[in-house]
Write an enzyme that holds these catalytic residues in place. Structure first.
Site, PDB file in Angstrom:
ATOM      1  N   SER A  46      67.414  48.339  28.271  1.00  0.00           N
ATOM      2  CA  SER A  46      67.642  47.053  27.608  1.00  0.00           C
ATOM      3  C   SER A  46      67.317  47.100  26.115  1.00  0.00           C
ATOM      4  CB  SER A  46      66.801  45.969  28.295  1.00  0.00           C
ATOM      5  OG  SER A  46      65.435  46.322  28.271  1.00  0.00           O
ATOM      6  N   THR A  47      66.533  48.078  25.654  1.00  0.00           N
ATOM      7  CA  THR A  47      66.250  48.212  24.220  1.00  0.00           C
ATOM      8  C   THR A  47      67.347  49.044  23.559  1.00  0.00           C
ATOM      9  OG1 THR A  47      63.946  48.293  24.955  1.00  0.00           O
ATOM     10  CG2 THR A  47      64.340  48.570  22.600  1.00  0.00           C
TER      11      THR A  47
ATOM     12  N   ASP B 259      66.528  55.992  21.691  1.00  0.00           N
ATOM     13  CA  ASP B 259      66.362  55.684  23.107  1.00  0.00           C
ATOM     14  C   ASP B 259      65.113  54.820  23.304  1.00  0.00           C
ATOM     15  OD1 ASP B 259      66.757  55.700  25.832  1.00  0.00           O
ATOM     16  OD2 ASP B 259      66.749  57.870  26.047  1.00  0.00           O
ATOM     17  N   GLY B 260      65.028  54.179  24.432  1.00  0.00           N
ATOM     18  CA  GLY B 260      63.851  53.380  24.769  1.00  0.00           C
ATOM     19  C   GLY B 260      62.814  54.230  25.488  1.00  0.00           C
ATOM     20  N   ALA B 261      61.762  53.598  25.943  1.00  0.00           N
ATOM     21  CA  ALA B 261      60.737  54.295  26.733  1.00  0.00           C
ATOM     22  C   ALA B 261      59.997  53.270  27.576  1.00  0.00           C
ATOM     23  CB  ALA B 261      59.756  55.027  25.821  1.00  0.00           C
TER      24      ALA B 261
ATOM     25  N   GLY C  30      62.442  54.861  33.748  1.00  0.00           N
ATOM     26  CA  GLY C  30      62.407  53.619  34.522  1.00  0.00           C
ATOM     27  C   GLY C  30      63.805  53.138  34.871  1.00  0.00           C
TER      28      GLY C  30
ATOM     29  N   GLU D  21      68.687  61.744  29.598  1.00  0.00           N
ATOM     30  CA  GLU D  21      67.950  61.399  28.371  1.00  0.00           C
ATOM     31  C   GLU D  21      67.225  62.622  27.818  1.00  0.00           C
ATOM     32  OE1 GLU D  21      67.025  56.694  29.139  1.00  0.00           O
ATOM     33  OE2 GLU D  21      65.638  58.152  29.965  1.00  0.00           O
TER      34      GLU D  21
ATOM     35  N   LYS E 187      54.943  48.353  25.470  1.00  0.00           N
ATOM     36  CA  LYS E 187      55.082  49.754  25.907  1.00  0.00           C
ATOM     37  C   LYS E 187      54.056  50.683  25.244  1.00  0.00           C
ATOM     38  CE  LYS E 187      59.029  48.731  28.033  1.00  0.00           C
ATOM     39  NZ  LYS E 187      60.288  49.251  27.616  1.00  0.00           N
TER      40      LYS E 187
HETATM   41  C1  5RP Z   1      65.908  54.763  31.228  1.00  0.00           C
HETATM   42  C2  5RP Z   1      64.756  54.797  30.305  1.00  0.00           C
HETATM   43  C3  5RP Z   1      64.583  53.624  29.416  1.00  0.00           C
HETATM   44  O1  5RP Z   1      64.616  54.059  28.104  1.00  0.00           O
HETATM   45  C4  5RP Z   1      63.274  52.976  29.741  1.00  0.00           C
HETATM   46  O2  5RP Z   1      63.267  52.636  31.101  1.00  0.00           O
HETATM   47  C5  5RP Z   1      63.052  51.718  28.897  1.00  0.00           C
HETATM   48  O3  5RP Z   1      63.969  50.733  29.258  1.00  0.00           O
HETATM   49  P1  5RP Z   1      63.949  49.297  28.605  1.00  0.00           P
HETATM   50  O4  5RP Z   1      64.301  49.471  27.168  1.00  0.00           O
HETATM   51  O5  5RP Z   1      64.978  48.521  29.387  1.00  0.00           O
HETATM   52  O6  5RP Z   1      62.568  48.721  28.798  1.00  0.00           O
HETATM   53  O7  5RP Z   1      63.976  55.712  30.242  1.00  0.00           O
HETATM   54  O8  5RP Z   1      65.871  55.828  32.112  1.00  0.00           O
END
Ligand code: 5RP
Length: 228
Positions: free
Chosen positions: A27-28, A81-83, A96, A103, A121
């Site tokens: 979502s990020t 990318d997000g985390a 997640g 990734e 996070k």
């Molecule tokens: C997907 C990931 C995402 O980057 C991680 O889950 C964060 O997601 P979000 O930005 O929705 O909190 O690793 O596999």
């Protein structure tokens, strides 16, 4: 503005025309892809992109961002990318959203990995978020046992009443370790189990973590100085 959107907006400033960009998942990362799409549409940016999941690839294609396969590209310049968690050393838990293998292969072929998160996070030690481990379906039960013997509570991720399938048709075992004090050691132990494809520990890979805060602040945590 939404903290995730704030972080994405700052990260997109690192992209320059001519770059090959890795597109994250979640979502990020969604916001970063939207913003790259707007800049491509307005011709402010000319980039090629490689996506870390089918859903990010679909979003990018819908926005007119040119998608390229691994074959034929050199290095990826920047991946955004997000985390799920980021610690003070910029080590991460990811996966997640189920895209950890793609990734990681995109990140490990990138000159720069920029991580975008909201403040929730940021952690002192990784591990509150259960560590996702992508495993081959054949023999997963044995991998499950071995992961448990490393000191976690393993859980096979479900999608309704079936095991969740990754974009690579593998399973995910979410491993609740509690606080992880030696992520590099744990990373290597997990990846030495036959049947493990990859785990969601990203150790020493992120060059920059950009965090958006509810109060509108954006903080940049950097292994290298920020761009001028
Ligand atoms: C997907 C990931 C995402 O980057 C991680 O889950 C964060 O997601 P979000 O930005 O929705 O909190 O690793 O596999």
């Amino acid at each position: 503005m939404d903290p995730k959107r704030l972080a994405a907006s700052k990260a997109v400033e690192y992209i320059k025309s001519g770059m090959t960009v890795g597109l994250g998942t979640g979502s990020t990362a969604y916001w970063a892809i939207e913003m790259i799409g707007e800049k491509v549409k307005s011709k402010e940016l000319q980039v090629k992109a490689i996506a870390t999941s089918k859903r990010s690839e679909e979003q990018a294609r819908d926005l007119g961002i040119p998608i390229v396969p691994f074959a034929g590209i050199g290095q990826i310049d920047i991946t955004i990318d997000g985390a799920d968690e980021a610690d003070e050393k910029l080590n991460l838990i990811k996966g997640g959203g189920g895209a950890l293998f793609r990734e990681k292969i995109v990140a490990s072929n990138s000159l720069q990995l920029i991580i975008i998160v909201d403040e929730s996070k940021l952690v002192k030690h990784l591990g509150k978020f259960p560590l996702p481990v992508e495993v081959v379906p054949f023999g997963w039960e044995k991998v499950f046992e071995k992961l448990g013997s490393l000191g976690c509570l393993p859980n096979l991720r479900q999608d309704k009443d079936k095991p969740y399938l990754t974009d690579n048709s593998n399973y995910i075992i979410d491993c609740a370790f509690g606080e992880i004090y030696a992520p590099a050691v744990l990373h290597n132990k997990i990846n030495s189990i036959v049947g493990v494809v990859e785990n969601g520990l990203f150790v020493g890979m992120a060059k920059v973590v950009i965090a958006g805060f509810e109060n509108g602040e954006v903080k940049i945590f950097s292994a290298n100085p920020a761009p001028g």
